[in-house]
Design a protein around this motif. Structure first.
Motif, PDB file in Angstrom:
ATOM      1  N   GLY A 168     -32.387 -46.320 -34.151  1.00 14.25           N
ATOM      2  CA  GLY A 168     -31.205 -47.006 -34.646  1.00 14.25           C
ATOM      3  C   GLY A 168     -29.981 -46.187 -34.246  1.00 14.25           C
ATOM      4  O   GLY A 168     -29.862 -45.736 -33.122  1.00 14.25           O
ATOM      5  N   ILE A 169     -29.081 -45.943 -35.180  1.00 16.04           N
ATOM      6  CA  ILE A 169     -27.888 -45.140 -34.901  1.00 16.04           C
ATOM      7  C   ILE A 169     -28.314 -43.714 -34.600  1.00 16.04           C
ATOM      8  O   ILE A 169     -29.083 -43.110 -35.348  1.00 16.04           O
ATOM      9  CB  ILE A 169     -26.921 -45.182 -36.098  1.00 16.04           C
ATOM     10  CG1 ILE A 169     -26.432 -46.609 -36.308  1.00 16.04           C
ATOM     11  CG2 ILE A 169     -25.771 -44.226 -35.899  1.00 16.04           C
ATOM     12  CD1 ILE A 169     -25.638 -46.816 -37.571  1.00 16.04           C
ATOM     13  N   TYR A 170     -27.832 -43.194 -33.492  1.00 15.42           N
ATOM     14  CA  TYR A 170     -28.197 -41.859 -33.024  1.00 15.42           C
ATOM     15  C   TYR A 170     -26.918 -41.064 -32.870  1.00 15.42           C
ATOM     16  O   TYR A 170     -26.132 -41.325 -31.959  1.00 15.42           O
ATOM     17  CB  TYR A 170     -28.954 -41.985 -31.704  1.00 15.42           C
ATOM     18  CG  TYR A 170     -29.695 -40.752 -31.287  1.00 15.42           C
ATOM     19  CD1 TYR A 170     -30.667 -40.191 -32.099  1.00 15.42           C
ATOM     20  CD2 TYR A 170     -29.431 -40.141 -30.078  1.00 15.42           C
ATOM     21  CE1 TYR A 170     -31.364 -39.062 -31.723  1.00 15.42           C
ATOM     22  CE2 TYR A 170     -30.131 -39.011 -29.685  1.00 15.42           C
ATOM     23  CZ  TYR A 170     -31.091 -38.486 -30.501  1.00 15.42           C
ATOM     24  OH  TYR A 170     -31.774 -37.367 -30.120  1.00 15.42           O
ATOM     25  N   ALA A 171     -26.657 -40.129 -33.784  1.00 18.87           N
ATOM     26  CA  ALA A 171     -25.369 -39.449 -33.863  1.00 18.87           C
ATOM     27  C   ALA A 171     -25.430 -38.029 -33.290  1.00 18.87           C
ATOM     28  O   ALA A 171     -26.187 -37.208 -33.790  1.00 18.87           O
ATOM     29  CB  ALA A 171     -24.916 -39.395 -35.302  1.00 18.87           C
ATOM     30  N   PRO A 172     -24.638 -37.741 -32.237  1.00 16.63           N
ATOM     31  CA  PRO A 172     -24.597 -36.384 -31.693  1.00 16.63           C
ATOM     32  C   PRO A 172     -23.614 -35.494 -32.467  1.00 16.63           C
ATOM     33  O   PRO A 172     -22.609 -35.964 -32.990  1.00 16.63           O
ATOM     34  CB  PRO A 172     -24.105 -36.581 -30.259  1.00 16.63           C
ATOM     35  CG  PRO A 172     -23.301 -37.825 -30.316  1.00 16.63           C
ATOM     36  CD  PRO A 172     -23.901 -38.685 -31.404  1.00 16.63           C
ATOM     37  N   ALA A 173     -23.949 -34.209 -32.546  1.00 14.57           N
ATOM     38  CA  ALA A 173     -23.071 -33.192 -33.142  1.00 14.57           C
ATOM     39  C   ALA A 173     -22.990 -32.038 -32.153  1.00 14.57           C
ATOM     40  O   ALA A 173     -23.969 -31.315 -31.941  1.00 14.57           O
ATOM     41  CB  ALA A 173     -23.623 -32.722 -34.480  1.00 14.57           C
ATOM     42  N   ILE A 174     -21.831 -31.888 -31.519  1.00 11.94           N
ATOM     43  CA  ILE A 174     -21.663 -30.876 -30.467  1.00 11.94           C
ATOM     44  C   ILE A 174     -21.604 -29.490 -31.094  1.00 11.94           C
ATOM     45  O   ILE A 174     -20.828 -29.233 -32.014  1.00 11.94           O
ATOM     46  CB  ILE A 174     -20.396 -31.156 -29.639  1.00 11.94           C
ATOM     47  CG1 ILE A 174     -20.570 -32.486 -28.900  1.00 11.94           C
ATOM     48  CG2 ILE A 174     -20.119 -30.023 -28.671  1.00 11.94           C
ATOM     49  CD1 ILE A 174     -19.339 -32.968 -28.192  1.00 11.94           C
ATOM     50  N   ARG A 175     -22.445 -28.584 -30.578  1.00 10.87           N
ATOM     51  CA  ARG A 175     -22.410 -27.165 -30.997  1.00 10.87           C
ATOM     52  C   ARG A 175     -21.404 -26.393 -30.161  1.00 10.87           C
ATOM     53  O   ARG A 175     -20.623 -25.618 -30.673  1.00 10.87           O
ATOM     54  CB  ARG A 175     -23.775 -26.523 -30.808  1.00 10.87           C
ATOM     55  CG  ARG A 175     -24.831 -26.960 -31.756  1.00 10.87           C
ATOM     56  CD  ARG A 175     -25.997 -26.008 -31.612  1.00 10.87           C
ATOM     57  NE  ARG A 175     -27.215 -26.513 -32.185  1.00 10.87           N
ATOM     58  CZ  ARG A 175     -28.298 -25.762 -32.340  1.00 10.87           C
ATOM     59  NH1 ARG A 175     -28.293 -24.499 -31.955  1.00 10.87           N
ATOM     60  NH2 ARG A 175     -29.384 -26.271 -32.865  1.00 10.87           N
ATOM     61  N   ARG A 176     -21.485 -26.570 -28.842  1.00 11.55           N
ATOM     62  CA  ARG A 176     -20.616 -25.836 -27.922  1.00 11.55           C
ATOM     63  C   ARG A 176     -20.392 -26.663 -26.662  1.00 11.55           C
ATOM     64  O   ARG A 176     -21.261 -27.430 -26.250  1.00 11.55           O
ATOM     65  CB  ARG A 176     -21.251 -24.514 -27.472  1.00 11.55           C
ATOM     66  CG  ARG A 176     -21.543 -23.522 -28.558  1.00 11.55           C
ATOM     67  CD  ARG A 176     -20.299 -22.688 -28.856  1.00 11.55           C
ATOM     68  NE  ARG A 176     -20.620 -21.545 -29.678  1.00 11.55           N
ATOM     69  CZ  ARG A 176     -20.720 -21.575 -31.000  1.00 11.55           C
ATOM     70  NH1 ARG A 176     -20.574 -22.694 -31.637  1.00 11.55           N
ATOM     71  NH2 ARG A 176     -20.986 -20.489 -31.683  1.00 11.55           N
ATOM     72  N   MET A 177     -19.221 -26.455 -26.057  1.00 11.95           N
ATOM     73  CA  MET A 177     -18.927 -27.012 -24.737  1.00 11.95           C
ATOM     74  C   MET A 177     -18.374 -25.890 -23.872  1.00 11.95           C
ATOM     75  O   MET A 177     -17.595 -25.063 -24.352  1.00 11.95           O
ATOM     76  CB  MET A 177     -17.896 -28.139 -24.832  1.00 11.95           C
ATOM     77  CG  MET A 177     -18.414 -29.390 -25.490  1.00 11.95           C
ATOM     78  SD  MET A 177     -17.172 -30.706 -25.586  1.00 11.95           S
ATOM     79  CE  MET A 177     -16.983 -31.112 -23.872  1.00 11.95           C
ATOM     80  N   TYR A 178     -18.814 -25.867 -22.633  1.00 15.94           N
ATOM     81  CA  TYR A 178     -18.375 -24.853 -21.681  1.00 15.94           C
ATOM     82  C   TYR A 178     -17.930 -25.546 -20.408  1.00 15.94           C
ATOM     83  O   TYR A 178     -18.494 -26.564 -20.024  1.00 15.94           O
ATOM     84  CB  TYR A 178     -19.523 -23.897 -21.336  1.00 15.94           C
ATOM     85  CG  TYR A 178     -20.174 -23.248 -22.525  1.00 15.94           C
ATOM     86  CD1 TYR A 178     -19.686 -22.048 -23.040  1.00 15.94           C
ATOM     87  CD2 TYR A 178     -21.273 -23.832 -23.138  1.00 15.94           C
ATOM     88  CE1 TYR A 178     -20.284 -21.448 -24.135  1.00 15.94           C
ATOM     89  CE2 TYR A 178     -21.882 -23.240 -24.235  1.00 15.94           C
ATOM     90  CZ  TYR A 178     -21.385 -22.053 -24.731  1.00 15.94           C
ATOM     91  OH  TYR A 178     -21.974 -21.469 -25.814  1.00 15.94           O
ATOM     92  N   ALA A 179     -16.920 -24.975 -19.735  1.00 16.60           N
ATOM     93  CA  ALA A 179     -16.479 -25.512 -18.452  1.00 16.60           C
ATOM     94  C   ALA A 179     -16.204 -24.355 -17.516  1.00 16.60           C
ATOM     95  O   ALA A 179     -15.628 -23.333 -17.909  1.00 16.60           O
ATOM     96  CB  ALA A 179     -15.235 -26.362 -18.624  1.00 16.60           C
ATOM     97  N   ASP A 180     -16.629 -24.502 -16.276  1.00 19.19           N
ATOM     98  CA  ASP A 180     -16.389 -23.506 -15.238  1.00 19.19           C
ATOM     99  C   ASP A 180     -16.303 -24.241 -13.910  1.00 19.19           C
ATOM    100  O   ASP A 180     -17.310 -24.762 -13.423  1.00 19.19           O
ATOM    101  CB  ASP A 180     -17.514 -22.471 -15.212  1.00 19.19           C
ATOM    102  CG  ASP A 180     -17.260 -21.340 -14.229  1.00 19.19           C
ATOM    103  OD1 ASP A 180     -16.110 -21.210 -13.744  1.00 19.19           O
ATOM    104  OD2 ASP A 180     -18.196 -20.587 -13.945  1.00 19.19           O
ATOM    105  N   GLY A 181     -15.108 -24.319 -13.368  1.00 23.67           N
ATOM    106  CA  GLY A 181     -14.923 -25.044 -12.119  1.00 23.67           C
ATOM    107  C   GLY A 181     -15.262 -26.509 -12.299  1.00 23.67           C
ATOM    108  O   GLY A 181     -14.731 -27.172 -13.184  1.00 23.67           O
ATOM    109  N   ASP A 182     -16.178 -27.024 -11.489  1.00 21.44           N
ATOM    110  CA  ASP A 182     -16.560 -28.437 -11.578  1.00 21.44           C
ATOM    111  C   ASP A 182     -17.793 -28.659 -12.450  1.00 21.44           C
ATOM    112  O   ASP A 182     -18.378 -29.738 -12.444  1.00 21.44           O
ATOM    113  CB  ASP A 182     -16.775 -29.024 -10.183  1.00 21.44           C
ATOM    114  CG  ASP A 182     -17.964 -28.408  -9.456  1.00 21.44           C
ATOM    115  OD1 ASP A 182     -18.539 -27.415  -9.962  1.00 21.44           O
ATOM    116  OD2 ASP A 182     -18.319 -28.916  -8.383  1.00 21.44           O
ATOM    117  N   THR A 183     -18.197 -27.631 -13.218  1.00 27.04           N
ATOM    118  CA  THR A 183     -19.391 -27.738 -14.061  1.00 27.04           C
ATOM    119  C   THR A 183     -19.010 -27.716 -15.535  1.00 27.04           C
ATOM    120  O   THR A 183     -18.226 -26.873 -15.973  1.00 27.04           O
ATOM    121  CB  THR A 183     -20.369 -26.586 -13.770  1.00 27.04           C
ATOM    122  OG1 THR A 183     -20.737 -26.647 -12.396  1.00 27.04           O
ATOM    123  CG2 THR A 183     -21.611 -26.692 -14.633  1.00 27.04           C
TER     124      THR A 183
END
Length: 74
Positions: free
Chosen positions: A6-21
């Motif tokens: 049914g409803i599937y809720a994400p909870a972000i722990r961390r986000m990282y960015a480096d260049g195009d990644t």
């Protein structure tokens, strides 16, 4: 065709960015159609091309996922 979740809720722990990644590390949970809760942890590695996601590699807890697919058909 009914979906296994049914409803599937994400909870972000961390986000990282480096260049195009970009890497997103998150948990997600929801109730499966059999009424049993499904919880999993994911890491998505995304490569941008011209400002849009061009490629994705995703990793998750395969034991939890396999349990879901044994219980609930897509």
């Amino acid at each position: 065709m009914p979906q296994p979740l049914g409803i599937y809720a994400p909870a972000i722990r961390r986000m990282y960015a480096d260049g195009d990644t970009i890497i997103v590390f998150f948990d997600a949970s929801g109730d499966a159609t059999d009424g049993v809760r499904y919880d999993n942890t994911y890491a998505w590695f995304m490569r941008l091309e011209d400002g849009r996601v061009g490629e994705v590699s995703a990793f998750y807890d395969s034991l939890a996922f396999n349990d879901l697919w044994r219980r609930v058909s897509p």
